[in-house]
Design an enzyme around this catalytic site. Structure first.
Site, short mmCIF file in Angstrom:
data_model
loop_
_atom_site.label_atom_id
_atom_site.label_comp_id
_atom_site.label_asym_id
_atom_site.label_seq_id
_atom_site.Cartn_x
_atom_site.Cartn_y
_atom_site.Cartn_z
N ASP A 1 5.97 -30.02 2.20
CA ASP A 1 6.40 -29.33 3.53
C ASP A 1 6.59 -27.98 3.24
OD1 ASP A 1 7.49 -28.83 5.77
OD2 ASP A 1 8.94 -30.71 5.81
C1 NOJ Z 1 8.72 -27.91 8.26
C2 NOJ Z 1 8.61 -29.21 9.10
O1 NOJ Z 1 9.77 -30.00 8.46
C3 NOJ Z 1 7.26 -29.77 9.17
O2 NOJ Z 1 7.41 -30.97 9.72
C4 NOJ Z 1 6.42 -28.85 9.65
O3 NOJ Z 1 5.17 -29.64 9.67
C5 NOJ Z 1 6.28 -27.57 8.69
N1 NOJ Z 1 7.45 -26.98 8.63
C6 NOJ Z 1 5.34 -26.60 9.06
O4 NOJ Z 1 5.52 -25.95 10.21
#
Ligand code: NOJ
Length: 729
Positions: free
Chosen positions: A281
């Site tokens: 993530d």
């Molecule tokens: C953080 C989020 O938890 C995730 O779901 C997302 O895909 C990423 N940021 C990228 O934006």
């Protein structure tokens, strides 16, 4: 050098003339990897943010110069053919011309906004959900994207956690089916088609169970609990062929998911034989330092890559350290190679080696994105996402000759709030409820009613005069879009007291009232729940919010949605779910698992939702002779439409294991069928009873089926159920 280029060219020619069969892909990728320097390999493992940031510290990195050096494998948060072309052109200046993949959070529609995923899940219509994802994938691919960070398949029992908005709710069985529908829809039949994109199953694992409902918080659960309640949707999505997975921010069994070898290597890659790649993530490799399991970026890189984390999103621990770590023999080149190979395989499958610009067709983009048909499907999903929570007079559906409506509440006019969180929708093209009502030709007397920012009742006099002029009152209450989603945890999920008070005042005027609840999560609204005669839960429905709500108000579509999450009565009940366990002191009873200051029953149970018509269940029977093909029994039930309208019903099958070697829930959804039934008609609905519905995971994550008695329950929600018994001998 010339030799290397010739070899690469030869490989590209091979790629051009072939379909993506396994051996050709292996041949191509192996050939390419032989020519890559260690620096270039490490570059493939880094994803940087282009256009905008969806997390902290993410701006500076998407440099075209570093891309042209072949040191970046993927870019996120850039979309639109023109922008994407610019980045891909930089990649084509690199020595080996390895194309970039472009990812973005395309979560519910693209430019044409679809309902928030939790709302869409209320449709209990898997074919439609898959169709919606197909459209989303088609439009995103037309805008140059190859990859979406969706579906989020995290199970959520805790509505304080604002991200329940992005999933399919609380149930692992239903959640698994929705996960499969979304993966199949996004990816289509073949990733090499230019109208498909890679799915990314997230957040692996257990992100939906943060302690105290606080986003990003620690997660702690036993293996048996994980395996039975949280794991199934991840597994189903992997089996459905999801191309990628995203590791979760949280720790799992005391080890952050991003550096968790049990999750990433053992379970996902070895046990489930997942052949795609895992992306972290946003910044979560770097965040291993905050978790205090790594002293510095170097240690973070060692832990993540060794655990099986292939691509690092945004933070640069791999980029800065992996080359040295391999040279110092602290990380094996085999581990790096495995990660690189997984990523290059996907680039090959997408057809990017064949033509890095194959997703960059401006004409296709113009024709596809926001097409008329995308709006049609958005509307039909939106209608089916609406849940009728209460109907106690005869005002719904509206008469066709209804003259005038008092429309109250700023949400009825807000384009932005209808888009919800994680929206890529073109806000200007949202049709609000106000606009849609006007388009119907009815007289609309609008009043703001309350201020959404500070929840104060405002200009009550003008609200009253709008009411006086009108035949009925429609009042929209709920949350702003910024109140549910990532980083939007709340300690209180109640609808603001002033909004509820306004509804009470409107009811006192004596005019018929319909309440519309616009929100991104289960909310508490007891005053309205008790007093309002009609309540429709409309979530945030996206671009076609207004027309869809009108179609339901006027009965052009008879509501059929069912709740994918339990709605609690009060904060003390949260987290709450329908598939709890018996305990040694089951409720009801004196010395029982209950509260002394609140009922244990929720406001609305999982699976609940009314229709303008009503359905009667009868004649539940077991058919269990000579069935074969892994089917132990069949059950049948008669469902009759006893109301005044043709309608749709989600017929739900629940099963309870009466005695097992481990504690089991009081009931679990194990099947459902959405049927259409004309008024006065009866349909016999049949369900198979198979091993996969009767078994469970033991504490070592082995699926077991035990002989014994099972209670079979069928009905229109998780509480009102007809019952029969079945014995597995
Ligand atoms: C953080 C989020 O938890 C995730 O779901 C997302 O895909 C990423 N940021 C990228 O934006």
């Amino acid at each position: 050098m010339i030799f290397l280029c010739c070899l690469l060219y030869a490989n590209l020619v091979v790629a051009q003339n072939i379909k993506s069969t396994v051996s050709e892909k292996e041949h191509f990728v192996s050939g390419l990897m032989k020519r890559m320097t260690l620096e270039e390999k490490v570059g493939q493992l880094w994803q940087v943010a282009g256009g905008f940031a969806t997390g902290p510290d993410g701006s500076n990195l998407g440099s075209l110069k570093v891309i042209a050096e072949g040191r970046i494998g993927s870019v996120l948060n850039v979309s639109g053919v023109k922008n994407i072309r610019k980045y891909q052109e930089a990649a084509m200046q690199s020595r080996l011309k390895i194309p970039l993949i472009f990812g973005m959070d395309v979560i519910h529609g693209f430019r044409t906004g679809f309902p928030i995923p939790l709302g869409e899940a209320a449709s209990f219509d898997l074919a439609l959900i898959q169709k919606g994802a197909r459209w989303t994938g088609t439009a995103a691919a037309a805008a140059g994207l190859n990859w979406t960070f969706a579906p989020m398949v995290d199970i959520g029992w805790d509505a304080r956690w604002g991200r329940v908005l992005e999933g399919a709710g609380e149930d692992p069985f239903y959640g698994s089916q929705v996960a499969v529908a979304r993966v199949k829809g996004l990816q289509g039949d073949n990733l090499s088609n230019t109208n498909t994109i890679m799915a990314c199953v997230k957040h692996f694992a257990g992100y939906g169970a943060p302690i105290a409902g606080k986003d990003y918080n620690s997660v702690d659960m036993s293996m048996g609990h994980f395996a039975n309640f949280y794991m199934p949707p991840y597994k189903a999505a992997a089996e459905a062929g999801a191309a990628t997975f995203m590791s979760a921010f949280n720790d799992f069994n005391n080890i952050p998911s991003t550096a968790n070898p049990f999750l990433l290597r053992k379970l996902l890659k070895e046990k489930w034989n997942f052949k795609g790649f895992v992306v972290s993530d946003w910044g979560s490799v770097g965040e291993l330092i905050n978790h205090r399991v790594a002293a510095d970026k170097k240690e973070a890189a060692i832990k993540a890559i060794s655990a099986g984390l292939d691509m690092e999103m945004v933070s640069n621990c791999y980029f800065e350290n992996l080359v040295d770590l391999v040279k110092e023999k602290k990380v094996s080149i085999k581990v790096v190679d495995d990660a690189v190979r997984r990523i290059l395989n996907k680039k090959f499958e997408l057809g990017l080696f064949e033509d890095p610009f194959r997703y960059c067709d401006e004409n296709r983009e113009k024709e596809t994105v926001e097409s008329a048909s995308s709006r049609e499907i958005a509307r039909s999903i939106s209608e089916r996402s609406i849940v009728l929570l209460k109907k106690s007079d005869n005002i719904l559906p509206f008469r066709k000759d209804l003259n005038s409506i008092a429309l109250i509440g700023p949400l009825a006019k807000s384009k932005k709030d209808m888009c919800g969180a994680w929206s890529t929708a073109n806000v200007n093209n949202v049709i609000t409820l106000y606009e849609a009502m006007k388009n119907r030709g009815v007289e609309v007397n609008y009043a703001e009613g309350y201020d959404l920012g500070n929840n104060k009742i405002v200009n009550y006099d003008s609200t009253l005069s709008a009411v006086e002029k009108s035949d009925v009152v429609v009042v929209a209450i709920g949350e702003r879009a910024s109140e549910s989603g990532e980083m939007r945890s709340k300690t209180d999920i109640s609808i603001a007291a002033q909004q509820q008070e306004l509804v009470s005042r409107l009811i006192k005027t004596g005019k018929p009232v319909v309440v519309l609840l616009m929100c991104g999560r289960p909310v508490i609204f007891n005053e309205v729940r008790d007093k309002a005669p009609n309540i429709l839960l409309t979530w945030w429905l996206g671009s076609e919010a207004g027309p869809a709500i009108c179609n339901v108000l006027w009965g052009d579509y008879i509501p059929s949605g069912k709740l994918p999450m339990t709605f609690p009565r009060n904060m003390g009940q949260v987290p709450i779910n329908y598939q709890y366990k018996s305990t040694g002191r089951p409720y009801p009873g004196d010395w029982a698992a209950k509260y002394i200051d609140s009922p244990v029953e929720p406001a609305y149970p999982f699976g609940y939702g009314q229709s303008y018509t009503s359905f009667k269940y009868s004649n539940l029977k077991l058919i269990s002779d000579n069935l074969g093909k892994g089917v132990h029994a069949k059950i049948s039930v008669d469902v009759t439409n006893i109301g005044q309208y043709d309608g749709e019903e989600v017929v739900q099958l629940y099963i309870r294991d009466e005695a097992a070697s481990v504690t089991r829930p009081v009931k679990e959804l194990k099947g459902f069928k959405k049927i259409k039934l004309k008024k006065g008609m009866t349909q016999t609905v049949v369900f198979d009873i198979r091993d996969d519905q009767l078994g469970f995971y033991d504490n070592n994550i082995n699926f077991v089926v035990e002989k014994g008695d099972f209670t079979i329950m069928v009905g229109g929600d998780s509480e009102n159920l007809n019952k029969t018994l079945f014995s597995l001998k």
